[in-house]
Design a protein around this motif. Structure first.
Motif, short mmCIF file in Angstrom:
data_model
loop_
_atom_site.label_atom_id
_atom_site.label_comp_id
_atom_site.label_asym_id
_atom_site.label_seq_id
_atom_site.Cartn_x
_atom_site.Cartn_y
_atom_site.Cartn_z
N LEU A 186 0.85 -1.21 0.00
CA LEU A 186 0.00 0.00 0.00
C LEU A 186 0.88 1.25 0.00
N GLY A 187 1.97 1.22 0.78
CA GLY A 187 2.91 2.34 0.80
C GLY A 187 3.51 2.56 -0.58
N ASN A 188 3.91 1.48 -1.23
CA ASN A 188 4.52 1.58 -2.57
C ASN A 188 3.53 2.13 -3.60
N LEU A 189 2.24 1.87 -3.38
CA LEU A 189 1.22 2.36 -4.31
C LEU A 189 0.84 3.82 -4.02
N GLY A 190 1.44 4.39 -2.99
CA GLY A 190 1.20 5.81 -2.71
C GLY A 190 0.12 6.08 -1.67
N PHE A 191 -0.40 5.02 -1.04
CA PHE A 191 -1.39 5.25 0.03
C PHE A 191 -0.65 5.62 1.30
N GLU A 192 -0.96 6.81 1.82
CA GLU A 192 -0.25 7.27 3.01
C GLU A 192 -1.12 7.13 4.25
N GLY A 193 -0.49 7.13 5.40
CA GLY A 193 -1.23 7.11 6.65
C GLY A 193 -1.77 5.75 7.01
N VAL A 194 -1.18 4.70 6.46
CA VAL A 194 -1.59 3.34 6.86
C VAL A 194 -0.58 2.86 7.90
N GLY A 195 -1.03 2.83 9.15
CA GLY A 195 -0.11 2.53 10.25
C GLY A 195 0.20 1.06 10.39
N GLY A 196 -0.79 0.25 10.27
CA GLY A 196 -0.56 -1.19 10.46
C GLY A 196 -1.65 -1.96 9.75
N VAL A 197 -1.30 -3.15 9.31
CA VAL A 197 -2.27 -4.00 8.63
C VAL A 197 -2.16 -5.40 9.21
N ARG A 198 -3.30 -6.00 9.51
CA ARG A 198 -3.33 -7.39 9.96
C ARG A 198 -4.26 -8.13 9.00
N GLN A 199 -3.82 -9.30 8.59
CA GLN A 199 -4.69 -10.08 7.70
C GLN A 199 -5.13 -11.37 8.35
N GLY A 200 -6.40 -11.65 8.25
CA GLY A 200 -6.93 -12.87 8.84
C GLY A 200 -7.84 -13.59 7.87
N LYS A 201 -8.57 -14.55 8.41
CA LYS A 201 -9.46 -15.36 7.58
C LYS A 201 -10.90 -15.06 7.92
N LEU A 202 -11.73 -15.12 6.90
CA LEU A 202 -13.16 -14.92 7.07
C LEU A 202 -13.82 -16.18 6.55
N ILE A 203 -14.59 -16.83 7.38
CA ILE A 203 -15.22 -18.09 6.96
C ILE A 203 -16.73 -17.96 7.12
#
Lengths: 79, 79
Positions: A25-42
């Motif tokens: 996201l940073g490389n794509l130019g989106f700023e202000g993204v502090g942290g990302v967690r990815q999980g599963k949705l079932i």
């Protein structure tokens, strides 16, 4: 009856997948993204019609199969 | 501000991961599970404080990176 289970890595457990998304996201130019967690949705279609019984049964599924409770926490929504 | 993105395969798109979970639940003795779909849950910490602006920005992230909109649909919750 439908149930939705959200499985996330516990706080403190390293999440390389989320970290990769954050960097991308940073490389794509989106700023202000502090942290990302990815999980599963079932999402489950259940024959059960009683919400309490459905929750009980889905909790058992989470403990046995859907989540690794050592490193993951889960949340259940009965829809 | 936190945002939660739920990314699921569109209806009609084959979901082998969900199918594997359904079969495993059956093997473990859980009955009455009609169908299982598995998707991604992404939680983002945003510096943005305006909910509307946050939603706008997360929509752009979904379109560009988080979801493959050809086969996946997404839902955004601003928490």
């Amino acid at each position: 009856m439908k149930a939705r289970v959200m499985v996330m890595l516990r706080n403190g457990v390293l999440d390389p997948q989320g970290e990769a998304v954050r960097a991308a996201l940073g490389n794509l130019g989106f700023e202000g993204v502090g942290g990302v967690r990815q999980g599963k949705l079932i999402e489950l279609d259940l024959a059960e019609t009683d919400p309490e019984a459905a929750r009980h049964s889905v909790t058992a599924m989470c403990e046995k199969l859907l989540a690794n409770t050592v490193i993951e926490s889960y949340q259940i929504e009965i829809l």
